[in-house]
Design an enzyme around this catalytic site. Structure first.
Site, PDB file in Angstrom:
ATOM      1  N   CYS A 113      75.105  20.229  60.021  1.00  0.00           N
ATOM      2  CA  CYS A 113      74.511  20.993  61.119  1.00  0.00           C
ATOM      3  C   CYS A 113      73.346  20.274  61.795  1.00  0.00           C
ATOM      4  O   CYS A 113      72.986  20.618  62.925  1.00  0.00           O
ATOM      5  CB  CYS A 113      74.043  22.351  60.617  1.00  0.00           C
ATOM      6  N   HIS A 238      69.385  24.833  65.623  1.00  0.00           N
ATOM      7  CA  HIS A 238      70.769  24.951  65.163  1.00  0.00           C
ATOM      8  C   HIS A 238      71.170  26.415  65.204  1.00  0.00           C
ATOM      9  O   HIS A 238      70.454  27.287  64.693  1.00  0.00           O
ATOM     10  CB  HIS A 238      70.908  24.392  63.748  1.00  0.00           C
ATOM     11  N   ASN A 268      78.598  29.771  64.668  1.00  0.00           N
ATOM     12  CA  ASN A 268      78.020  28.548  64.106  1.00  0.00           C
ATOM     13  C   ASN A 268      79.040  27.420  64.273  1.00  0.00           C
ATOM     14  O   ASN A 268      80.059  27.384  63.598  1.00  0.00           O
ATOM     15  CB  ASN A 268      77.695  28.767  62.630  1.00  0.00           C
TER      16      ASN A 268
END
Length: 312
Positions: A113, A238, A268
């Site tokens: 990530c 993020h 995500n």
């Protein structure tokens, strides 16, 4: 040239949209349960005929077009991804082949990530060192391919997509020094492991780490740019979970900043999440050319990397 800058950005998401209602027909969940815990409404899911490098190439082509450049102007391609199926050719080489970039250095960066902000820093260092003139920096992940769609704790989180930036040499630095690091002994908190590979995480551990340990690190990234958080026009974290993004942004102290909340629409998307959300803010006109923007990635390996950039 004394530095580098982001000349343009671009993003791409697959056409298929998976809603919370759709997920409620697949696992024991509901729209209310998902929204209350992670803030996500929808996510985009790539089909079996849409590999990671195709997502990446679409985003990169948009960034190139926005910069007014041709593939032949690029001499470095960096792709941040953790969902590449094959080891060779790597994603960067495949993207370069799709776009027709002649003889670039082509490397993948796997920091999950935090991959895009690591790759962006690498491009900045490479351009400033004179080893490249213009770079394509791409974050792309197909999280749907590493997800157990019967596990309601993880399948509600993920989406697929890509975001890209063109980085070029500049007289005035438009990418500030990176602040990066990791907590390797806690790498087990976020995993993509096994055969077949599957995404898993220790949600509470990640939440506590992100909301307590990361705010001072993000402020240090601002200090490296010679700014205070109040100077920021936007914060792009993020896009892990709205319940992490909102308290983290508040604790950073960027009281005048637009806070990216693309997670609500995209889920995500791992390494894609920061360039995807950043590109959307630029496209929407939410930030202006020259505005200082904090990009801060965190997650897998409990790694983090953040830098302040100037909006293209």
């Amino acid at each position: 040239m004394n530095g580098s800058r982001i000349a343009a950005v671009g993003h791409y998401q697959p056409a298929r949209v998976l809603t919370n209602e759709d997920l409620a027909g697949m696992v024991d969940t509901s729209d209310e349960w998902i929204r209350s815990r992670v803030g996500i409404r929808t996510r985009h899911i790539a089909g079996p005929d849409e590999p990671v490098d195709e997502l990446a190439a679409h985003a990169a082509a948009k960034a190139l077009a926005a910069a007014g450049l041709a593939p032949s102007d690029i001499d470095l391609v960096l792709v941040a991804t953790s969902t590449a199926v094959d080891r060779s050719p790597n994603m960067a080489a495949r993207v370069a082949a799709r776009l027709g970039v002649p003889s670039p250095a082509a490397m993948d960066v796997n920091v999950v990530c935090a991959g895009f902000t690591h790759a962006l820093a690498t491009a900045d260092h490479t351009v400033r060192a004179g080893a490249a003139t213009r770079a394509l920096v791409i974050g792309a992940d197909k999280m749907s391919e590493v997800t157990d769609w019967s596990d309601r704790t993880t399948c509600v989180l993920v989406g697929d997509g890509a975001g890209a930036a063109v980085v070029e040499a500049a007289e005035e630095p438009g990418i500030a020094p990176v602040l990066w690091g990791s907590v390797p002994e806690m790498g087990h908190a976020v995993r993509i492991e096994g055969q077949p590979a599957r995404f898993a995480q220790e949600g509470q551990s990640v939440y506590r780490w992100a909301t307590t340990r990361l705010p001072p690190l993000a402020r240090q990234a601002c200090e490296r740019a010679g700014l205070v958080p109040e100077d920021l026009a936007a914060v792009v974290l993020h896009q892990a979970n709205l319940r992490i993004i909102e308290p983290l942004a508040q604790k950073i102290g960027a009281v005048n900043a637009v806070v990216a909340r693309d997670v609500t629409a995209s889920g995500n998307t791992s390494a894609a999440s920061i360039p995807l959300a950043f590109s959307k803010l630029v496209e929407q006109g939410a930030i202006s050319t020259g505005d200082p923007v904090l990009l801060f990635g965190f997650g897998g390996n409990l790694s983090y990397a953040g830098q302040v950039v100037r909006c293209p």
